[in-house]
Design a protein around this motif. Structure first.
Motif, PDB file in Angstrom:
ATOM      1  N   ARG A 392       0.667  -5.143   2.985  1.00 20.40           N
ATOM      2  CA  ARG A 392       0.230  -4.122   2.048  1.00 20.40           C
ATOM      3  C   ARG A 392       0.287  -4.610   0.608  1.00 20.40           C
ATOM      4  O   ARG A 392      -0.468  -4.132  -0.242  1.00 20.40           O
ATOM      5  CB  ARG A 392       1.094  -2.869   2.212  1.00 20.40           C
ATOM      6  N   TYR A 433      -5.353  -2.837   6.976  1.00 19.96           N
ATOM      7  CA  TYR A 433      -4.819  -1.515   6.644  1.00 19.96           C
ATOM      8  C   TYR A 433      -5.911  -0.495   6.357  1.00 19.96           C
ATOM      9  O   TYR A 433      -5.618   0.700   6.205  1.00 19.96           O
ATOM     10  CB  TYR A 433      -3.874  -1.617   5.432  1.00 19.96           C
ATOM     11  N   THR A 449       0.769   2.660   2.259  1.00 13.45           N
ATOM     12  CA  THR A 449      -0.492   2.085   2.734  1.00 13.45           C
ATOM     13  C   THR A 449      -1.669   2.597   1.921  1.00 13.45           C
ATOM     14  O   THR A 449      -2.607   1.842   1.596  1.00 13.45           O
ATOM     15  CB  THR A 449      -0.691   2.412   4.223  1.00 13.45           C
TER      16      THR A 449
END
Length: 607
Positions: A392, A433, A449
């Motif tokens: 991330r 993601y 996220t």
């Protein structure tokens, strides 16, 4: 009849007599000329006479009357013809058989050193002889070989044998010290390392004195393969011995163009470390000392490369060997935790980037060496980012680095390729993601996220634009690819933002509604940009604007019309339609205004 022929016969007789006289006269003249030539040839050259004193000359006397003889040139003298001398054939070069002696010498080195290993290891396992006798026998053999090599070097044709004997003796003594330190533990490791370094340095110094790279190779290469046999595996102490050998081999190469010796030095330091890292990875143990050894190997590789580069002719190989020397430092993540691995990779990247930035001031670094080191630094940065951050954070960081590189170093080909590589890895992290299926069905998104996706979406769109401008801003195919990336990035950004703010179906619909509107806004921006640039440069932005309008219309009727619900469907159609109307009217007005300005300027110029 007789009266008519008698005068004719008399004339012929007189002519015959004349020709006979002429022939006798020519023969006499020819003989006199030959005699004169002989006299002049045998006569010494007289000293130059003093300049004569000018005296009045009497009038020339009249020549005495001579009998008339016709004057004829002397007959030419012809030399007998001789055939040209035959050219002797070139001697056939003798086929050199020196390689046979070198091959036999190398085989002798290998066999003898294997015998020393058997003496030190297998004899100890079998209980043959006492340890003192084994170690003493190895030392005596090493000393005898060095002495024999020294003696052979002073004899005609003994250089090959001298190099082989000395190399065998130095390697045998080095392994004897390793055995005393690791197997029998008679001396402390620091003492053993110092003694081994002295022995290796002495042998390599002799290689420098004899100007023989072959001797240095015969010292280093056998130790790379046989030293682990003596220690029964790759241990940290063996790695210390090999690093000491690599370090002491550097000063003896100063000023020498010995690329193969440098390759052996890098192999002696890097190969045991890579094997040890793999072993630690499968054992699952952290080893900070091993990481430190990897750092020392990287320092040796970089320092040796910078010192030896000015005298090395094959600089491409030198740069690649330097990159190979820092490879263990980039692979320490196999044996230590992520923080240590990231810090070490960042240190390697910083060192190499410093060398790249100072390339113009460092001899031998500019050119291809700089490119290789820059690429290695880019790999180190990638490893540091992926090891220090999770996906991330790694994605946005890589994309930010790509944007900075594309803007700051757009004229450097390595920087452009590095930026493109970071964009690829950053895009892969973004896809992990924000996968494509998240654009078709509402999926819950966590705060971390979601924020990462928003940041990486913006950076991905910016990176696509600056990367195309860095490569070739006039290439339509590149802009098509950049437009596709931007469309996806904008869509993931709006949908993720909608899911973070509202969540559920409402957030998903709001995100897609905003995405469609932003597509048309982007097209409007391109048309506005096209209207403000010269006519011959409008093809690329106009094509991009039309493509975005087509994509937005397709999304409106193929996805939004069937997927969006209620007010979202109404809003997206009304807003998109109004923007399209404004785009058409505004673009036509800008073009007409430009045309009027062109006419006015042309009229003023004519006036």
């Amino acid at each position: 009849m007789a009266d008519m022929t008698e005068p004719h016969s008399a004339v012929i007789s007189r002519l015959s007599a004349d020709f006979a006289a002429i022939s006798r006269q020519l023969t006499r003249v020819s003989g006199d000329l030959a005699e004169l030539d002989r006299i002049l040839t045998e006569r010494p050259v007289p000293a130059p006479a003093p300049a004569p004193v000018a005296v009045p000359t009497p009038p020339p006397a009249l020549p005495a009357p001579q009998p008339y003889w016709p004057q004829y040139p002397p007959p030419p003298v012809y030399q007998p013809w001789q055939p040209p001398a035959p050219v002797p054939p070139k001697p056939r070069p003798e086929r050199s058989e020196g390689w046979i002696g070198k091959l036999l010498a190398v085989a002798g080195v290998a066999v003898t050193l294997i015998g020393v290993v058997l003496l030190l290891v297998l004899a100890a396992q079998a209980g043959i002889l006492r340890p003192e006798f084994r170690v003493a026998a190895g030392g005596v053999l090493a000393a005898a070989l060095v002495a024999a090599g020294w003696w052979l070097n002073s004899r005609p044709g003994g250089r090959v044998g001298a190099i082989a004997a000395v190399a065998t003796g130095i390697a045998a003594a080095y392994m004897d010290v390793i055995a005393v330190t690791t197997i029998y533990e008679w001396v402390a490791p620091p003492v053993g390392l110092v003694v081994a370094a002295v022995i290796g340095g002495a042998g390599l110094t002799l290689a420098r004195r004899w100007d023989s790279e072959h001797l240095g190779l015969l010292v280093l290469v056998p130790l790379i393969g046989l030293a682990p046999v003596v220690t029964e595996g790759i241990s940290l102490l063996l790695i210390g011995f090999m690093l000491a050998l690599a370090a002491v081999s550097l000063p003896v190469q100063l000023g020498k163009d010995w690329i193969w010796l440098h390759a052996a030095r890098i192999a002696a330091a890097a190969l045991p470390l890579l094997v040890a890292l793999l072993a630690r990875y499968f054992d699952g143990r952290d080893d900070l000392l091993l990481a430190g050894a990897c750092g020392i190997a990287a320092v040796i590789a970089v320092v040796a490369g910078l010192i030896l580069l000015p005298r090395i002719t094959n600089r491409v190989a030198m740069a690649l060997l330097t990159a190979a020397g820092v490879l263990p430092a980039l692979c320490v993540g196999l044996a230590v935790d992520r923080v240590v691995a990231a810090l070490m990779a960042a240190a390697v990247a910083a060192a190499l980037l410093a060398v790249v930035l100072l390339a113009d001031r460092l001899p031998g670094v500019a050119g291809v060496v700089r490119h290789v080191l820059a690429a290695t630094a880019a790999v180190a940065v990638l490893i540091a980012v992926t090891a220090g951050f999770d996906g991330r954070l790694a994605g946005p960081v890589l994309l930010a680095i790509a944007v900075v590189l594309a803007v700051a170093a757009r004229n450097d080909v390595v920087a452009r390729w590095t930026s493109a590589g970071f964009v690829v890895f950053g895009a892969l992290a973004h896809l992990a993601y924000a996968p494509p299926d998240a654009l078709f069905e509402p999926m819950p998104v966590s705060a971390a996220t979601g924020v990462s996706t928003l940041v990486s979406s913006v950076l991905l769109a910016v990176a696509a634009v600056v990367l195309v401008r860095a490569w070739d801003p006039t290439e339509s195919a590149l802009w098509v690819g950049a437009a596709a990336v931007m469309v996806y990035a904008v869509t993931t950004c709006t949908v993720t933002a909608g899911m973070l703010v509202a969540g559920g179906q409402g957030g998903f619909y709001a995100g897609h509604m905003a995405a469609t509107i932003l597509w048309i806004v982007m097209a409007a921006a391109l048309f506005g940009y096209a209207a403000r640039i010269p006519r011959e440069d409008r093809s690329v932005p106009i094509g991009g604007g039309l493509g975005l309008v087509a994509a937005a219309m397709a999304k409106l009727f193929l996805f939004d019309l069937g997927t969006l619900d209620g007010i979202f469907r109404v809003v997206v159609f009304i807003v998109a339609g109004l923007i399209l109307l404004g785009m058409g009217a505004g673009y036509a007005r800008l073009l007409e205004k430009q045309d009027r300005q062109v006419v006015v300027k042309s009229t003023e110029n004519m006036g």
